[in-house]
Write a protein that holds these residues in place. Structure first.
Motif, short mmCIF file in Angstrom:
data_model
loop_
_atom_site.label_atom_id
_atom_site.label_comp_id
_atom_site.label_asym_id
_atom_site.label_seq_id
_atom_site.Cartn_x
_atom_site.Cartn_y
_atom_site.Cartn_z
N ASP A 2 0.85 -1.19 0.00
CA ASP A 2 0.00 0.00 0.00
C ASP A 2 0.89 1.24 0.00
N PRO A 3 0.81 2.10 -1.03
CA PRO A 3 1.72 3.25 -1.10
C PRO A 3 1.58 4.20 0.09
N VAL A 4 0.38 4.37 0.63
CA VAL A 4 0.18 5.25 1.79
C VAL A 4 0.95 4.71 2.99
N GLU A 5 0.87 3.40 3.21
CA GLU A 5 1.57 2.79 4.35
C GLU A 5 3.07 2.79 4.12
N ILE A 6 3.50 2.57 2.88
CA ILE A 6 4.93 2.62 2.57
C ILE A 6 5.49 4.00 2.89
N GLU A 7 4.79 5.05 2.45
CA GLU A 7 5.25 6.41 2.72
C GLU A 7 5.27 6.68 4.23
N ARG A 8 4.24 6.21 4.92
CA ARG A 8 4.18 6.43 6.38
C ARG A 8 5.36 5.78 7.08
N GLN A 9 5.69 4.56 6.67
CA GLN A 9 6.79 3.85 7.32
C GLN A 9 8.15 4.44 6.94
N MET A 10 8.26 4.96 5.72
CA MET A 10 9.51 5.64 5.33
C MET A 10 9.75 6.85 6.23
N HIS A 11 8.70 7.64 6.45
CA HIS A 11 8.84 8.82 7.30
C HIS A 11 9.03 8.42 8.76
N ALA A 12 8.44 7.30 9.17
CA ALA A 12 8.65 6.83 10.54
C ALA A 12 10.12 6.48 10.77
N LEU A 13 10.76 5.91 9.76
CA LEU A 13 12.19 5.61 9.88
C LEU A 13 13.00 6.89 10.01
N VAL A 14 12.64 7.91 9.23
CA VAL A 14 13.34 9.19 9.34
C VAL A 14 13.11 9.80 10.72
N ASP A 15 11.88 9.69 11.23
CA ASP A 15 11.58 10.17 12.58
C ASP A 15 12.48 9.52 13.62
N ASN A 16 12.81 8.25 13.39
CA ASN A 16 13.65 7.51 14.34
C ASN A 16 15.14 7.70 14.08
N GLY A 17 15.46 8.63 13.19
CA GLY A 17 16.86 9.00 12.99
C GLY A 17 17.54 8.38 11.79
N ALA A 18 16.80 7.71 10.90
CA ALA A 18 17.43 7.10 9.72
C ALA A 18 17.99 8.18 8.80
N ASN A 19 19.26 8.01 8.42
CA ASN A 19 19.92 8.96 7.51
C ASN A 19 19.85 8.51 6.06
N ALA A 20 19.41 7.28 5.84
CA ALA A 20 19.20 6.72 4.50
C ALA A 20 18.31 5.50 4.67
N ILE A 21 17.65 5.09 3.58
CA ILE A 21 16.68 3.99 3.66
C ILE A 21 16.94 2.98 2.55
N LEU A 22 16.88 1.70 2.92
CA LEU A 22 16.95 0.59 1.98
C LEU A 22 15.55 -0.02 1.87
N ILE A 23 15.14 -0.37 0.64
CA ILE A 23 13.81 -0.95 0.45
C ILE A 23 13.90 -2.17 -0.47
N VAL A 24 13.18 -3.23 -0.10
CA VAL A 24 13.13 -4.45 -0.91
C VAL A 24 11.92 -4.38 -1.84
N PRO A 25 11.91 -5.23 -2.90
CA PRO A 25 10.71 -5.33 -3.74
C PRO A 25 9.61 -6.11 -3.01
N PRO A 26 8.34 -5.85 -3.29
CA PRO A 26 7.86 -4.90 -4.31
C PRO A 26 7.73 -3.48 -3.80
N TYR A 27 8.10 -3.22 -2.51
CA TYR A 27 7.87 -1.90 -1.95
C TYR A 27 8.68 -0.82 -2.66
N CYS A 28 9.93 -1.14 -3.04
CA CYS A 28 10.74 -0.14 -3.75
C CYS A 28 10.11 0.20 -5.10
N GLU A 29 9.50 -0.80 -5.73
CA GLU A 29 8.87 -0.58 -7.03
C GLU A 29 7.60 0.25 -6.90
N VAL A 30 6.82 -0.01 -5.85
CA VAL A 30 5.62 0.79 -5.59
C VAL A 30 6.00 2.22 -5.24
#
Length: 348
Positions: free
Chosen positions: A111-139
């Motif tokens: 779900d793109p909305v949930e993917i975006e939410r979790q990406m920002h949650a990682l940044v909130d927790n201090g992530a300086n870069a993000i790795l994503i597996v398929p199919p999430y990276c493709e979405v």
């Protein structure tokens, strides 16, 4: 005496601020990173929400993260999948060796909305870069979630190039072409193919490679010989049943991953067919199941741990380099055809 104000502030996320300001989480991130792309009226609305919600702890954590520990976020799905387990191992090893922390977030659907939410949650927790597996990276690429994202995002093993993301991958199309060409070289002409899930780019790219090899050999592509799976063992059973029930049964079946290939081998045994005497079977990924079944599986070696280790190293380098324009990274690692016992030459 407890300090409820501070605890409440710690519970605030970028999404909370976005909801209060009536904007997207990405817009809040752009404001926090002083992006010039945000209109002044929108910026002021976001800043009002930040002040009203006392959104200071996350800002402090972001500052501390950049000044001290490098944190790399990883969005993953069910790691019971052997290939995804290897992805996790590679990322853990690389970040550990480079003195970085790995932050994990699991998603259960694309779900793109949930993917975006979790990406920002990682940044909130201090992530300086993000790795994503398929199919999430493709979405994420399809929906533009990585465009102007506040930290670098690297896709690991997408099934094809992604225009808005850094990528570390193999050439899935070329690997499938090479495996199909190997079967053709052994005399096979009626070659069945089981596609991956429709939510993955490999659904198209690996099937394209199969078709290219057939066309190069002057063999017509037969739609009846192409079945759909979803990367699971169960879907491999269903697809194998479809192919083995054809009046002109294929002499070889190429599945888009090892789990589906193992299912075809199991199904063939149940039907009293010899593998590879009656039907050859090949897979993709070279996961542990390839050597746990009988006969052992000929497959494409997809170096998941090496891919994630390379992606993690790139992510750490980008995070430590700081802000500024960066050319898109698109790195290909080598695949390999691993020959085992599940394939035989067609006798004249």
């Amino acid at each position: 005496m407890a300090r409820p104000g501070r605890r409440a502030s710690q519970a605030i996320t970028i999404q909370t601020v976005a909801d209060r300001a009536g904007v997207s989480a990405m817009t809040v991130s752009n404001v926090l990173n002083n992006s010039l792309k945000v209109r002044e009226t929108t910026r002021e609305r976001v800043m009002v929400a930040i002040r009203e919600l006392n959104y200071t702890p996350n800002l402090a954590a972001r500052s501390l993260a950049s000044a001290a520990t490098t944190r790399i976020g990883l969005l993953h799905r069910n790691i019971e999948n052997a290939f995804l387990s290897s992805i996790l191992v590679g990322a853990l090893d690389a970040t550990s060796q480079l003195g970085a922390q790995l932050l994990l977030r699991r998603l259960d659907g694309p779900d793109p909305v949930e993917i975006e939410r979790q990406m920002h949650a990682l940044v909130d927790n201090g992530a300086n870069a993000i790795l994503i597996v398929p199919p999430y990276c493709e979405v994420a690429s399809l929906h533009g979630l990585t465009r102007d994202f506040p930290v670098p995002v690297i896709a690991m093993s997408p099934g094809d190039d992604l225009p808005n993301e850094h990528c570390v991958r193999i050439d899935d199309r070329g690997a499938a072409r090479d495996m199909t060409a190997h079967l053709i070289g052994l005399g096979h002409r009626d070659i069945g193919f089981i596609r991956g899930g429709r939510g993955h780019l490999i659904h198209r790219s690996r099937c394209d490679g199969y078709k290219i090899a057939l066309e190069e050999a002057g063999i017509p592509v037969c739609p009846d010989l192409i079945a759909d799976g979803d990367m699971s063992f169960e879907s491999g059973l269903a697809a194998g049943e479809q192919l083995l029930a054809l009046e002109r049964r294929p002499t070889a079946i190429f599945a888009s991953n090892d789990d589906m290939a193992a299912a075809v081998v199991s199904l063939a045994h149940r039907k009293g067919l010899d593998v590879p005497g009656d039907v050859s079977v090949v897979g993709f990924d070279d996961t542990p199941i390839a050597v746990k079944i009988w006969p052992t599986l000929t497959t494409v070696r997809h170096p998941g741990a090496k891919i994630s280790a390379e992606a993690a190293a790139r992510a750490v380098a980008l995070a430590r380099a700081g802000s500024g324009p960066v050319d898109r990274i698109n790195i290909y690692l080598e695949h390999e055809i691993i020959i085992r016992e599940s394939v035989a030459r067609i006798s004249d």
